[in-house]
Enzyme design. Sequence first.
Site, PDB file in Angstrom:
ATOM      1  N   ASP A  15     -39.712 -27.138  -4.027  1.00 14.14           N
ATOM      2  CA  ASP A  15     -40.723 -26.229  -3.108  1.00 14.14           C
ATOM      3  C   ASP A  15     -41.587 -27.397  -2.519  1.00 14.14           C
ATOM      4  O   ASP A  15     -42.200 -28.321  -3.333  1.00 14.14           O
ATOM      5  CB  ASP A  15     -41.553 -25.354  -4.361  1.00 14.14           C
ATOM      6  CG  ASP A  15     -42.654 -24.790  -3.676  1.00 14.14           C
ATOM      7  OD1 ASP A  15     -43.099 -25.102  -2.638  1.00 14.14           O
ATOM      8  OD2 ASP A  15     -43.024 -23.665  -4.166  1.00 14.14           O
ATOM      9  N   TYR A  37     -49.264 -14.685  16.258  1.00 13.71           N
ATOM     10  CA  TYR A  37     -48.703 -16.111  15.532  1.00 13.71           C
ATOM     11  C   TYR A  37     -49.871 -16.699  15.051  1.00 13.71           C
ATOM     12  O   TYR A  37     -49.869 -17.467  13.871  1.00 13.71           O
ATOM     13  CB  TYR A  37     -47.957 -16.930  16.647  1.00 13.71           C
ATOM     14  CG  TYR A  37     -46.976 -17.753  16.145  1.00 13.71           C
ATOM     15  CD1 TYR A  37     -45.908 -17.516  15.169  1.00 13.71           C
ATOM     16  CD2 TYR A  37     -47.285 -19.132  16.320  1.00 13.71           C
ATOM     17  CE1 TYR A  37     -45.028 -18.571  14.631  1.00 13.71           C
ATOM     18  CE2 TYR A  37     -46.324 -20.185  15.579  1.00 13.71           C
ATOM     19  CZ  TYR A  37     -45.288 -19.790  14.826  1.00 13.71           C
ATOM     20  OH  TYR A  37     -44.321 -20.935  14.406  1.00 13.71           O
ATOM     21  N   LYS A  46     -48.348 -25.171  13.711  1.00 16.29           N
ATOM     22  CA  LYS A  46     -47.240 -25.890  14.548  1.00 16.29           C
ATOM     23  C   LYS A  46     -47.805 -26.941  15.582  1.00 16.29           C
ATOM     24  O   LYS A  46     -47.138 -28.054  15.833  1.00 16.29           O
ATOM     25  CB  LYS A  46     -46.452 -24.858  15.362  1.00 16.29           C
ATOM     26  CG  LYS A  46     -45.659 -23.989  14.438  1.00 16.29           C
ATOM     27  CD  LYS A  46     -44.562 -24.777  13.828  1.00 16.29           C
ATOM     28  CE  LYS A  46     -43.611 -23.486  13.274  1.00 16.29           C
ATOM     29  NZ  LYS A  46     -42.501 -24.295  12.241  1.00 16.29           N
TER      30      LYS A  46
HETATM   31  P1  NAD Z   1     -35.802 -18.851   7.390  1.00 21.04           P
HETATM   32  O1  NAD Z   1     -36.684 -18.066   6.700  1.00 21.04           O
HETATM   33  O2  NAD Z   1     -34.308 -18.730   7.478  1.00 21.04           O
HETATM   34  O3  NAD Z   1     -36.275 -20.579   6.905  1.00 21.04           O
HETATM   35  C1  NAD Z   1     -37.471 -20.647   6.562  1.00 21.04           C
HETATM   36  C2  NAD Z   1     -37.471 -21.667   5.110  1.00 21.04           C
HETATM   37  O4  NAD Z   1     -38.666 -22.156   4.935  1.00 21.04           O
HETATM   38  C3  NAD Z   1     -36.892 -20.816   4.103  1.00 21.04           C
HETATM   39  O5  NAD Z   1     -35.626 -21.613   3.904  1.00 21.04           O
HETATM   40  C4  NAD Z   1     -37.852 -21.170   3.032  1.00 21.04           C
HETATM   41  O6  NAD Z   1     -37.120 -21.194   1.767  1.00 21.04           O
HETATM   42  C5  NAD Z   1     -38.544 -22.217   3.762  1.00 21.04           C
HETATM   43  N1  NAD Z   1     -39.723 -22.397   3.015  1.00 21.04           N
HETATM   44  C6  NAD Z   1     -40.981 -21.670   3.027  1.00 21.04           C
HETATM   45  N2  NAD Z   1     -41.834 -22.196   2.059  1.00 21.04           N
HETATM   46  C7  NAD Z   1     -41.198 -23.103   1.445  1.00 21.04           C
HETATM   47  C8  NAD Z   1     -42.012 -23.981   0.563  1.00 21.04           C
HETATM   48  N3  NAD Z   1     -43.050 -23.862   0.071  1.00 21.04           N
HETATM   49  N4  NAD Z   1     -41.133 -24.941   0.034  1.00 21.04           N
HETATM   50  C9  NAD Z   1     -39.731 -24.983   0.594  1.00 21.04           C
HETATM   51  N5  NAD Z   1     -39.271 -24.251   1.455  1.00 21.04           N
HETATM   52  C10 NAD Z   1     -40.111 -23.246   2.077  1.00 21.04           C
HETATM   53  O7  NAD Z   1     -36.432 -18.859   8.837  1.00 21.04           O
HETATM   54  P2  NAD Z   1     -36.161 -19.587  10.075  1.00 21.04           P
HETATM   55  O8  NAD Z   1     -36.515 -19.005  11.343  1.00 21.04           O
HETATM   56  O9  NAD Z   1     -34.699 -20.438  10.242  1.00 21.04           O
HETATM   57  O10 NAD Z   1     -37.221 -20.751  10.217  1.00 21.04           O
HETATM   58  C11 NAD Z   1     -37.082 -22.246  10.181  1.00 21.04           C
HETATM   59  C12 NAD Z   1     -37.977 -23.075  10.992  1.00 21.04           C
HETATM   60  O11 NAD Z   1     -37.907 -22.781  12.469  1.00 21.04           O
HETATM   61  C13 NAD Z   1     -39.479 -22.844  10.613  1.00 21.04           C
HETATM   62  O12 NAD Z   1     -40.152 -24.014  10.822  1.00 21.04           O
HETATM   63  C14 NAD Z   1     -39.827 -21.725  11.881  1.00 21.04           C
HETATM   64  O13 NAD Z   1     -41.068 -21.982  11.727  1.00 21.04           O
HETATM   65  C15 NAD Z   1     -39.049 -22.448  13.048  1.00 21.04           C
HETATM   66  N6  NAD Z   1     -38.815 -21.531  13.985  1.00 21.04           N
HETATM   67  C16 NAD Z   1     -38.141 -20.323  13.926  1.00 21.04           C
HETATM   68  C17 NAD Z   1     -38.140 -19.361  15.093  1.00 21.04           C
HETATM   69  C18 NAD Z   1     -37.699 -18.002  14.860  1.00 21.04           C
HETATM   70  O14 NAD Z   1     -37.927 -17.173  15.776  1.00 21.04           O
HETATM   71  N7  NAD Z   1     -37.100 -17.507  13.817  1.00 21.04           N
HETATM   72  C19 NAD Z   1     -38.447 -19.965  16.293  1.00 21.04           C
HETATM   73  C20 NAD Z   1     -38.962 -21.231  16.521  1.00 21.04           C
HETATM   74  C21 NAD Z   1     -39.157 -22.006  15.388  1.00 21.04           C
HETATM   75  O1  0WE Z   2     -42.478 -19.556  12.635  1.00 22.95           O
HETATM   76  C1  0WE Z   2     -42.125 -18.687  12.742  1.00 22.95           C
HETATM   77  C2  0WE Z   2     -42.320 -17.694  11.591  1.00 22.95           C
HETATM   78  C3  0WE Z   2     -42.874 -18.577  10.439  1.00 22.95           C
HETATM   79  C4  0WE Z   2     -43.262 -17.577   9.130  1.00 22.95           C
HETATM   80  C5  0WE Z   2     -42.708 -16.376   8.703  1.00 22.95           C
HETATM   81  C6  0WE Z   2     -43.404 -15.604   7.782  1.00 22.95           C
HETATM   82  C7  0WE Z   2     -43.038 -14.462   7.459  1.00 22.95           C
HETATM   83  C8  0WE Z   2     -43.117 -14.006   5.946  1.00 22.95           C
HETATM   84  C9  0WE Z   2     -44.476 -17.955   8.433  1.00 22.95           C
HETATM   85  N1  0WE Z   2     -44.742 -17.549   7.289  1.00 22.95           N
HETATM   86  C10 0WE Z   2     -44.216 -16.266   7.218  1.00 22.95           C
HETATM   87  N2  0WE Z   2     -44.823 -15.628   5.880  1.00 22.95           N
HETATM   88  C11 0WE Z   2     -44.400 -14.502   5.437  1.00 22.95           C
HETATM   89  O2  0WE Z   2     -44.979 -14.001   4.425  1.00 22.95           O
HETATM   90  N3  0WE Z   2     -41.350 -18.092  13.714  1.00 22.95           N
HETATM   91  C12 0WE Z   2     -41.275 -18.927  14.975  1.00 22.95           C
HETATM   92  C13 0WE Z   2     -40.963 -16.717  14.168  1.00 22.95           C
HETATM   93  C14 0WE Z   2     -42.183 -15.855  14.652  1.00 22.95           C
HETATM   94  O3  0WE Z   2     -42.997 -15.409  13.575  1.00 22.95           O
HETATM   95  C15 0WE Z   2     -43.864 -14.847  14.515  1.00 22.95           C
HETATM   96  C16 0WE Z   2     -43.475 -14.944  15.546  1.00 22.95           C
HETATM   97  C17 0WE Z   2     -42.227 -15.397  15.859  1.00 22.95           C
HETATM   98  C18 0WE Z   2     -41.554 -15.785  17.158  1.00 22.95           C
HETATM   99  C19 0WE Z   2     -44.762 -14.071  14.093  1.00 22.95           C
HETATM  100  C20 0WE Z   2     -45.935 -13.479  14.928  1.00 22.95           C
HETATM  101  C21 0WE Z   2     -45.553 -13.470  16.236  1.00 22.95           C
HETATM  102  C22 0WE Z   2     -44.326 -14.165  16.860  1.00 22.95           C
END
Ligand code: NAD
Ligand code: 0WE
Length: 261
Positions: free
Chosen positions: A64, A157, A164
């Site tokens: 974590d 967001y 970010k």
């Molecule tokens: P995901 O939910 O698969 O991955 C997020 C990860 O963060 C999970 O594995 C979760 O366990 C981990 N996490 C959260 N809090 C934590 C903590 N306290 N300690 C350890 N791990 C923790 O979702 P994803 O979309 O694959 O996200 C991965 C990265 O990609 C993030 O930084 C997210 O912001 C970024 N991202 C996502 C998107 C999207 O649209 N999905 C777009 C651009 C960037």
């Molecule tokens: O980085 C992200 C999401 C990261 C994220 C998602 C969650 C959902 C569950 C961070 N914290 C939490 N907390 C929770 O409890 N993205 C880039 C995906 C994402 O999230 C959005 C987006 C996009 C794209 C939220 C609002 C608007 C657009």
Amino acid sequence: MGFMQGKRVLIVGLASNRSIAWGIAQAMHREGAELAFTYQNDKLKSRVVKMATECNSSITIECDVASDEHIQNVFDALATEWDGLDGIVHSVAFAPRDALNGEYLDAVTRENFLAAHDISSYSFSALAKAGQSMMEGRAAALLTLSYLGAQRVIPNYNVMGVAKASLEANVRYMASSLGPKGIRVNGISAGPIRTLAASGIANFRAMLSKAANAAPLRKNVSILEVGNVAAFMCSDLASGVTGEITYVDAGYNITGLANLS
Ligand code: NAD
Ligand code: 0WE
């Protein structure tokens, strides 16, 4: 021979087979890298162990990133398996759910601001600090995942965008700090992808289709498209690149107005 042959990489942020970290793991495994994984908590352990096995890896460590002890323990445990480390992938973000809904100033609080910055930005530098000694003297590379909300205002967001922006600045300061040791630090700004982190986000489906329609390539990106760029960035093919944020978003970020057709 794959372009990551002989590289040992730690992957932080795997939660499911939809995770961006999974696309990255698959691409790196395909290119010959040896991988180790962390999982956030017991709930995710069995899934991560199973996916690690698919990458021929038996190294899974709980972490974590809110805990300094967990972070230190990751590298203590890793050092019993590997004599050095060539890369860290940071694919972690978190803000309390109610921060990601509604007007920014209504939703932001001191508490969710701190949590978002701690988990989503500071943790990248914390991993670099703790992993630094294992990476010294090797052509190592660190990589994190960002989103366009760091640079532009994206509805809902909110404080994640501010975190970010911090993460992207962190990439530059870390690159400057670690550059003299030959360690590179980069980010990928990915387009929206349906993952666990996107589940429950209001109107995510509409966001995906609007982004695809407006993007030059007229599509959303896949976790493997992100993974392929991640593997390149962490390989010696990118030995001249550090401090950079590379967009893997089908070109969405360059557009000024969605196409009118
Ligand atoms: P995901 O939910 O698969 O991955 C997020 C990860 O963060 C999970 O594995 C979760 O366990 C981990 N996490 C959260 N809090 C934590 C903590 N306290 N300690 C350890 N791990 C923790 O979702 P994803 O979309 O694959 O996200 C991965 C990265 O990609 C993030 O930084 C997210 O912001 C970024 N991202 C996502 C998107 C999207 O649209 N999905 C777009 C651009 C960037
Ligand atoms: O980085 C992200 C999401 C990261 C994220 C998602 C969650 C959902 C569950 C961070 N914290 C939490 N907390 C929770 O409890 N993205 C880039 C995906 C994402 O999230 C959005 C987006 C996009 C794209 C939220 C609002 C608007 C657009």
